[in-house]
Design a protein around this motif. Structure first.
Motif, PDB file in Angstrom:
ATOM      1  N   ALA A   1       0.811  -1.224   0.000  1.00 40.80           N
ATOM      2  CA  ALA A   1       0.000   0.000   0.000  1.00 40.80           C
ATOM      3  C   ALA A   1       0.839   1.266   0.000  1.00 40.80           C
ATOM      4  CB  ALA A   1      -0.934  -0.004   1.210  1.00 40.80           C
ATOM      5  N   ALA A   2       2.086   1.174   0.476  1.00 45.13           N
ATOM      6  CA  ALA A   2       2.931   2.358   0.553  1.00 45.13           C
ATOM      7  C   ALA A   2       3.383   2.856  -0.809  1.00 45.13           C
ATOM      8  CB  ALA A   2       4.142   2.075   1.434  1.00 45.13           C
ATOM      9  N   MET A   3       3.097   2.086  -1.882  1.00 46.39           N
ATOM     10  CA  MET A   3       3.356   2.607  -3.226  1.00 46.39           C
ATOM     11  C   MET A   3       2.621   3.923  -3.443  1.00 46.39           C
ATOM     12  SD  MET A   3       3.097  -0.658  -5.783  1.00 46.39           S
ATOM     13  CE  MET A   3       3.523  -2.318  -5.256  1.00 46.39           C
ATOM     14  N   PHE A   4       1.423   4.037  -2.892  1.00 48.88           N
ATOM     15  CA  PHE A   4       0.611   5.239  -3.121  1.00 48.88           C
ATOM     16  C   PHE A   4       1.332   6.484  -2.609  1.00 48.88           C
ATOM     17  CE2 PHE A   4      -2.600   8.328  -1.740  1.00 48.88           C
ATOM     18  CZ  PHE A   4      -3.317   8.493  -2.903  1.00 48.88           C
ATOM     19  N   GLY A   5       1.798   6.440  -1.384  1.00 49.21           N
ATOM     20  CA  GLY A   5       2.478   7.605  -0.823  1.00 49.21           C
ATOM     21  C   GLY A   5       3.813   7.881  -1.468  1.00 49.21           C
ATOM     22  N   TRP A   6       4.511   6.806  -1.897  1.00 48.46           N
ATOM     23  CA  TRP A   6       5.776   7.019  -2.619  1.00 48.46           C
ATOM     24  C   TRP A   6       5.525   7.836  -3.887  1.00 48.46           C
ATOM     25  CZ3 TRP A   6      10.827   5.453  -1.456  1.00 48.46           C
ATOM     26  CH2 TRP A   6      11.752   5.618  -2.483  1.00 48.46           C
ATOM     27  N   LEU A   7       4.444   7.511  -4.574  1.00 41.70           N
ATOM     28  CA  LEU A   7       4.111   8.222  -5.810  1.00 41.70           C
ATOM     29  C   LEU A   7       3.659   9.649  -5.533  1.00 41.70           C
ATOM     30  CD1 LEU A   7       2.202   5.298  -7.568  1.00 41.70           C
ATOM     31  CD2 LEU A   7       4.372   6.268  -8.318  1.00 41.70           C
ATOM     32  N   THR A   8       2.734   9.837  -4.590  1.00 39.58           N
ATOM     33  CA  THR A   8       2.180  11.178  -4.361  1.00 39.58           C
ATOM     34  C   THR A   8       3.201  12.123  -3.734  1.00 39.58           C
ATOM     35  OG1 THR A   8       1.228  10.491  -2.233  1.00 39.58           O
ATOM     36  CG2 THR A   8      -0.187  10.328  -4.182  1.00 39.58           C
ATOM     37  N   ALA A   9       4.246  11.571  -3.115  1.00 37.46           N
ATOM     38  CA  ALA A   9       5.293  12.433  -2.559  1.00 37.46           C
ATOM     39  C   ALA A   9       6.040  13.194  -3.647  1.00 37.46           C
ATOM     40  CB  ALA A   9       6.282  11.595  -1.743  1.00 37.46           C
ATOM     41  N   HIS A  10       5.945  12.742  -4.880  1.00 36.77           N
ATOM     42  CA  HIS A  10       6.626  13.409  -5.992  1.00 36.77           C
ATOM     43  C   HIS A  10       5.804  14.554  -6.590  1.00 36.77           C
ATOM     44  CE1 HIS A  10       9.061   9.713  -5.856  1.00 36.77           C
ATOM     45  NE2 HIS A  10       9.955  10.349  -6.591  1.00 36.77           N
ATOM     46  N   TYR A  11       4.595  14.751  -6.089  1.00 34.20           N
ATOM     47  CA  TYR A  11       3.729  15.763  -6.707  1.00 34.20           C
ATOM     48  C   TYR A  11       4.300  17.169  -6.549  1.00 34.20           C
ATOM     49  CZ  TYR A  11      -0.171  18.892  -7.576  1.00 34.20           C
ATOM     50  OH  TYR A  11      -0.961  19.901  -8.058  1.00 34.20           O
ATOM     51  N   SER A  12       4.176  17.946  -7.617  1.00 31.72           N
ATOM     52  CA  SER A  12       4.546  19.357  -7.572  1.00 31.72           C
ATOM     53  C   SER A  12       3.658  20.106  -8.565  1.00 31.72           C
ATOM     54  CB  SER A  12       6.019  19.534  -7.935  1.00 31.72           C
ATOM     55  OG  SER A  12       6.399  20.891  -7.840  1.00 31.72           O
ATOM     56  N   PHE A  13       3.095  21.217  -8.123  1.00 33.65           N
ATOM     57  CA  PHE A  13       2.248  22.035  -9.009  1.00 33.65           C
ATOM     58  C   PHE A  13       3.124  23.105  -9.649  1.00 33.65           C
ATOM     59  CE2 PHE A  13      -0.849  25.550  -9.739  1.00 33.65           C
ATOM     60  CZ  PHE A  13      -1.640  24.889 -10.672  1.00 33.65           C
ATOM     61  N   THR A  14       3.411  22.935 -10.917  1.00 35.09           N
ATOM     62  CA  THR A  14       4.391  23.796 -11.592  1.00 35.09           C
ATOM     63  C   THR A  14       3.807  24.528 -12.801  1.00 35.09           C
ATOM     64  OG1 THR A  14       5.143  21.918 -12.932  1.00 35.09           O
ATOM     65  CG2 THR A  14       6.319  22.342 -10.859  1.00 35.09           C
ATOM     66  N   ARG A  15       2.498  24.701 -12.833  1.00 43.72           N
ATOM     67  CA  ARG A  15       1.894  25.339 -14.007  1.00 43.72           C
ATOM     68  C   ARG A  15       2.411  26.759 -14.206  1.00 43.72           C
ATOM     69  NH1 ARG A  15      -4.471  25.351 -15.893  1.00 43.72           N
ATOM     70  NH2 ARG A  15      -4.291  27.008 -17.441  1.00 43.72           N
TER      71      ARG A  15
ATOM     72  N   ARG B   1      -5.426  21.046   1.759  1.00 47.70           N
ATOM     73  CA  ARG B   1      -4.595  20.759   2.920  1.00 47.70           C
ATOM     74  C   ARG B   1      -3.855  22.038   3.298  1.00 47.70           C
ATOM     75  NH1 ARG B   1      -2.923  16.969   6.033  1.00 47.70           N
ATOM     76  NH2 ARG B   1      -4.166  15.413   4.935  1.00 47.70           N
ATOM     77  N   PRO B   2      -4.118  22.585   4.494  1.00 48.24           N
ATOM     78  CA  PRO B   2      -3.495  23.864   4.873  1.00 48.24           C
ATOM     79  C   PRO B   2      -2.034  23.732   5.279  1.00 48.24           C
ATOM     80  CG  PRO B   2      -4.926  23.065   6.616  1.00 48.24           C
ATOM     81  CD  PRO B   2      -5.114  22.130   5.471  1.00 48.24           C
ATOM     82  N   TYR B   3      -1.576  22.511   5.559  1.00 49.88           N
ATOM     83  CA  TYR B   3      -0.174  22.298   5.906  1.00 49.88           C
ATOM     84  C   TYR B   3       0.248  20.950   5.314  1.00 49.88           C
ATOM     85  CZ  TYR B   3      -2.734  19.616   9.377  1.00 49.88           C
ATOM     86  OH  TYR B   3      -3.614  18.765   9.984  1.00 49.88           O
ATOM     87  N   PRO B   4       1.506  20.804   4.961  1.00 51.07           N
ATOM     88  CA  PRO B   4       1.927  19.569   4.293  1.00 51.07           C
ATOM     89  C   PRO B   4       2.210  18.437   5.269  1.00 51.07           C
ATOM     90  CG  PRO B   4       3.763  21.072   4.442  1.00 51.07           C
ATOM     91  CD  PRO B   4       2.576  21.810   5.017  1.00 51.07           C
ATOM     92  N   LYS B   5       2.063  17.231   4.779  1.00 46.34           N
ATOM     93  CA  LYS B   5       2.519  16.013   5.433  1.00 46.34           C
ATOM     94  C   LYS B   5       3.200  15.173   4.357  1.00 46.34           C
ATOM     95  CE  LYS B   5      -0.960  15.547   9.124  1.00 46.34           C
ATOM     96  NZ  LYS B   5      -1.994  14.639   9.702  1.00 46.34           N
ATOM     97  N   PRO B   6       4.042  14.213   4.745  1.00 46.92           N
ATOM     98  CA  PRO B   6       4.696  13.399   3.715  1.00 46.92           C
ATOM     99  C   PRO B   6       3.679  12.743   2.773  1.00 46.92           C
ATOM    100  CG  PRO B   6       5.748  13.035   5.835  1.00 46.92           C
ATOM    101  CD  PRO B   6       4.542  13.894   6.099  1.00 46.92           C
ATOM    102  N   GLY B   7       3.879  12.977   1.480  1.00 47.85           N
ATOM    103  CA  GLY B   7       2.969  12.440   0.470  1.00 47.85           C
ATOM    104  C   GLY B   7       1.713  13.242   0.275  1.00 47.85           C
ATOM    105  N   ARG B   8       1.539  14.281   1.078  1.00 47.01           N
ATOM    106  CA  ARG B   8       0.318  15.092   1.039  1.00 47.01           C
ATOM    107  C   ARG B   8       0.723  16.563   1.066  1.00 47.01           C
ATOM    108  NH1 ARG B   8      -1.358  11.452   5.991  1.00 47.01           N
ATOM    109  NH2 ARG B   8       0.932  11.374   5.918  1.00 47.01           N
ATOM    110  N   SER B   9       0.872  17.127  -0.109  1.00 50.09           N
ATOM    111  CA  SER B   9       1.387  18.485  -0.217  1.00 50.09           C
ATOM    112  C   SER B   9       0.338  19.506   0.214  1.00 50.09           C
ATOM    113  CB  SER B   9       1.806  18.761  -1.667  1.00 50.09           C
ATOM    114  OG  SER B   9       0.720  18.532  -2.551  1.00 50.09           O
ATOM    115  N   LYS B  10       0.831  20.677   0.599  1.00 47.86           N
ATOM    116  CA  LYS B  10      -0.058  21.787   0.909  1.00 47.86           C
ATOM    117  C   LYS B  10      -0.826  22.179  -0.352  1.00 47.86           C
ATOM    118  CE  LYS B  10      -0.057  26.585   2.564  1.00 47.86           C
ATOM    119  NZ  LYS B  10       0.779  27.708   3.041  1.00 47.86           N
ATOM    120  N   GLY B  11      -2.112  22.466  -0.197  1.00 45.75           N
ATOM    121  CA  GLY B  11      -2.923  22.873  -1.345  1.00 45.75           C
ATOM    122  C   GLY B  11      -4.018  21.869  -1.630  1.00 45.75           C
ATOM    123  N   GLY B  12      -4.444  21.831  -2.875  1.00 45.42           N
ATOM    124  CA  GLY B  12      -5.526  20.947  -3.267  1.00 45.42           C
ATOM    125  C   GLY B  12      -5.260  19.499  -2.881  1.00 45.42           C
TER     126      GLY B  12
END
Length: 460
Positions: free
Chosen positions: A101-115, A432-443
């Protein structure tokens, strides 16, 4: 969207840095397997095995990574997210474990909003090797759905208005061969009068509309998804203060959730006749804006007295839920960034959920617990229905007291859902008003994975 397609790969014996997992209780035993220099390195990094800690330890000409988790034998969704976030670019494998199940967080930890700008702080890709090859596509799909919600919610309203939401749904329809019906203008005013009333004050390029996507065999059970698409909410003539308006680009978060969920459903080929409805508006201020004291007609025929123009999301959802009910669905699920009361009650980490049927609510809660996306059920009780009584209309859109605001909003929606239909309402923050590992601040998606896994179990 951040490209995560190659971040988890089959383990075929490639060169990789080893990740050792330990716990706070087991750290002393683990440390005995290391050299004195390695133990000193961990001590210098103040590593003691607590969950979420990450350390890098010299190992000959290279290094090993060490991560603290709660239970190495049973990794949850975000157990490896801190490692994925903090380790340098490279390829990794777990020692004596598989990610599951930890594959999910490994993947989402790479998220970055760069538009709008390059993320200069983002590290290069960290690739995780696994022998659980068959599980990679499922977690990849869920992570991409999560990231889609983040991208849509993070995008400012000028670039994610009703027309842009329409374009997203059109792209989804084309990808899966679904049909898309668009209603706007005079047809919207006649068929969805509350959607039109809420959005009619917006500029022409943000004109209100409703999108209705259909997919699947007509002989399969009907599943309806409804998402609140208020692309920006000024509060209308009951204008919000600046602090309250700052994040109102996220008020289309419900629409983002159902777009992502519909994509998961269609990609997996669930045995449903899918109806997805997204009413999209800007709750703007100009001459045609609807007013406190107005009485609006609705698609269902109920008259609605407006007590507060900042309680607009429930109005557009009312018309959409009525239309969804006309398909005699087996189940309706709606997502909406509906009330501040839900945030006061539950904080930012839980989606408030209301449901007509206990079995469906329990299935969602269990699916959420199993996938680290637990919703919290709030009451949908007749005790508060009187708060919606009107002196001049069938119902008011906002109560005049401060009590049970999330539940009362749910009771308003309940009036527009057909009798006897299994219906679930998610009052989701989408932020999310503050970040956590795999869960970035924002949407952020809340309740998405709970709903997906419940639906997959029910219809696959």
């Amino acid at each position: 969207m951040t490209d995560i397609s190659n971040l988890i790969q089959p383990d075929r014996g490639q060169d990789a840095v080893t990740i050792h997992l330990t716990t706070a209780d087991g750290y002393d035993e683990y440390a005995k397997t290391l050299s004195a220099g390695q133990r000193a390195s961990l001590t210098a990094q103040k590593f003691d095995g607590s969950a979420g800690q990450v350390a890098i330890v010299p190992n000959g000409d290279g290094f090993i990574a060490v991560g603290g988790v709660a239970n190495p034998a049973s990794l949850s969704s975000f157990c490896l997210a801190a490692l994925a976030d903090k380790l340098p670019e490279g390829t990794y494998r777990l020692a004596d474990a598989q990610p599951g199940a930890a594959m999910f967080g490994w993947l989402t930890a790479h998220y970055s909003f760069t538009r709008y700008k390059d993320d200069e702080k983002a590290a290069g890709p960290r690739v995780l090797l696994t022998e659980q090859v068959g599980r990679i596509p499922a977690y990849l799909a869920e992570a991409e759905a999560e990231m889609l919600v983040r991208d849509l919610v993070n995008t400012p309203a000028e670039d994610m208005g009703p027309a842009a939401l329409e374009a997203e749904i059109e792209k989804l329809a084309k990808a899966f061969g679904a049909q898309l019906q668009l209603t706007k203008g005079d047809a919207l005013e006649q068929g969805y009068p509350m959607v039109h009333a809420v959005g009619r004050a917006a500029a022409r390029h943000h004109a209100p509309r409703i999108m209705h996507l259909t997919w699947g065999k007509e002989s399969d059970p009907v599943l309806a998804l409804v998402g609140k698409g208020v692309c920006f909410d000024t509060g209308g003539l009951n204008i919000k203060p600046g602090s309250g308006m700052r994040l109102m680009k996220k008020d289309m978060g419900g629409a983002a959730h159902v777009i992502a969920l519909a994509g998961l459903i269609m990609a997996a080929g669930l045995k449903v006749r899918l109806h997805m409805l997204v009413p999209a508006v800007d709750n703007a201020i100009s001459g045609p804006a609807f007013r406190p004291g107005d009485v609006l007609n609705s698609r269902k025929g109920l008259s609605v007295e407006i007590h507060n123009t900042d309680a607009e999301g429930r109005l557009i959802l009312g018309d959409a839920l009525t239309r969804a009910s006309e398909e005699n669905p087996e189940l309706i699920i709606d997502f909406a960034t509906l009330t501040g009361a839900a945030r006061v009650a539950l904080g930012p980490d839980y989606a408030a959920m209301m449901a007509r049927k206990d079995d469906t609510a329990n299935a969602l809660i269990e699916a959420g617990k199993a996938n680290d996306d637990e919703p919290w059920r709030l009451p949908l009780t007749d005790a508060y229905r009187e708060y919606l009584n009107s002196d001049i209309a069938d119902i008011v859109n906002a109560q005049s007291n401060p009590y049970a605001g999330a539940s009362v909003a749910g009771l308003f929606l309940d009036r527009f859902v057909g009798d006897g239909i299994d219906w679930v309402h998610f009052d989701t923050f989408a932020w999310r008003p503050y970040p956590k590992p795999g869960r970035s601040k924002g949407g952020t998606a809340y309740g998405l994975r709970a709903a997906w896994h419940m639906l997959k179990a029910r219809y696959s």
